[in-house]
Scaffold this motif. Structure first.
Motif, PDB file in Angstrom:
ATOM      1  N   PHE A  70      41.651  45.658  46.335  1.00  0.00           N
ATOM      2  CA  PHE A  70      40.371  45.889  45.669  1.00  0.00           C
ATOM      3  C   PHE A  70      40.503  45.939  44.154  1.00  0.00           C
ATOM      4  CE2 PHE A  70      36.037  47.152  45.506  1.00  0.00           C
ATOM      5  CZ  PHE A  70      35.930  48.096  44.496  1.00  0.00           C
ATOM      6  N   SER A  71      41.570  46.535  43.682  1.00  0.00           N
ATOM      7  CA  SER A  71      41.694  46.793  42.247  1.00  0.00           C
ATOM      8  C   SER A  71      41.757  45.519  41.407  1.00  0.00           C
ATOM      9  CB  SER A  71      42.936  47.640  41.968  1.00  0.00           C
ATOM     10  OG  SER A  71      44.093  46.965  42.407  1.00  0.00           O
TER      11      SER A  71
ATOM     12  N   ILE B  85      37.642  43.662  36.580  1.00  0.00           N
ATOM     13  CA  ILE B  85      38.755  44.300  37.272  1.00  0.00           C
ATOM     14  C   ILE B  85      39.005  45.708  36.744  1.00  0.00           C
ATOM     15  CG2 ILE B  85      41.235  44.181  37.663  1.00  0.00           C
ATOM     16  CD1 ILE B  85      40.927  41.123  37.674  1.00  0.00           C
TER      17      ILE B  85
ATOM     18  N   ARG C  73      32.951  51.350  39.583  1.00  0.00           N
ATOM     19  CA  ARG C  73      33.887  51.175  40.687  1.00  0.00           C
ATOM     20  C   ARG C  73      34.869  52.327  40.727  1.00  0.00           C
ATOM     21  NH1 ARG C  73      36.428  45.583  39.856  1.00  0.00           N
ATOM     22  NH2 ARG C  73      37.683  46.176  41.672  1.00  0.00           N
ATOM     23  N   ASP C  74      35.354  52.598  41.934  1.00  0.00           N
ATOM     24  CA  ASP C  74      36.409  53.585  42.151  1.00  0.00           C
ATOM     25  C   ASP C  74      37.499  52.868  42.941  1.00  0.00           C
ATOM     26  OD1 ASP C  74      38.099  55.634  42.968  1.00  0.00           O
ATOM     27  OD2 ASP C  74      36.476  57.051  43.295  1.00  0.00           O
ATOM     28  N   ASN C  75      38.528  52.444  42.245  1.00  0.00           N
ATOM     29  CA  ASN C  75      39.576  51.666  42.910  1.00  0.00           C
ATOM     30  C   ASN C  75      40.345  52.486  43.940  1.00  0.00           C
ATOM     31  OD1 ASN C  75      38.892  49.355  41.501  1.00  0.00           O
ATOM     32  ND2 ASN C  75      40.451  49.670  39.908  1.00  0.00           N
TER      33      ASN C  75
ATOM     34  N   ASN D 289      38.317  52.029  46.983  1.00  0.00           N
ATOM     35  CA  ASN D 289      37.918  50.652  47.323  1.00  0.00           C
ATOM     36  C   ASN D 289      36.403  50.505  47.354  1.00  0.00           C
ATOM     37  OD1 ASN D 289      40.635  50.149  47.601  1.00  0.00           O
ATOM     38  ND2 ASN D 289      40.515  49.332  49.667  1.00  0.00           N
TER      39      ASN D 289
END
Length: 112
Positions: free
Chosen positions: A29-30, A53, A72-74, A77
């Motif tokens: 995901f990251s 990214i 986003r929260d890597n 995910n």
């Protein structure tokens, strides 16, 4: 196999807020560029917001600038769409997107 699962849609009054979430699996995901699209009845699917990214760059459709925020929260995910000051014209099915992969969508209905 890539899976994108959206949640958080619902019925809200004009001026209200919602937060959509999309959990991704089957990918690293990251290192993915993630996006939210929407499709209103009788209209084509359109880009709402895209996030890079690193999470620091966001691109927004003119119609949602200043009202929506993508994040986003890597570690989880997960990509989010924070929607404020919602308008009836924001009513649509909202889809999570990564490259050629799509979620099934979550319906947002904004009443006047």
């Amino acid at each position: 196999q890539v899976q994108l699962v959206e949640s958080g849609g619902g019925l809200v009054q004009a001026g209200g807020s919602l937060r959509l979430s999309c959990v991704a699996s089957g990918v690293i995901f990251s290192i993915q560029v993630m996006a939210w699209y929407r499709q209103a009845p009788g209209k084509q699917r359109e880009l709402v917001a895209r996030i890079g990214i690193g999470g620091s760059t966001g691109i927004y459709a003119d119609a949602v600038k200043g009202r929506f925020t993508i994040s986003r929260d890597n570690a989880k995910n997960t990509v989010y769409l924070h929607m404020n000051s919602l308008k009836p014209e924001d009513t649509a099915v909202y889809y999570c997107n990564r490259a050629s992969d799509w979620g099934k969508g979550t319906l947002v209905t904004v009443s006047s």
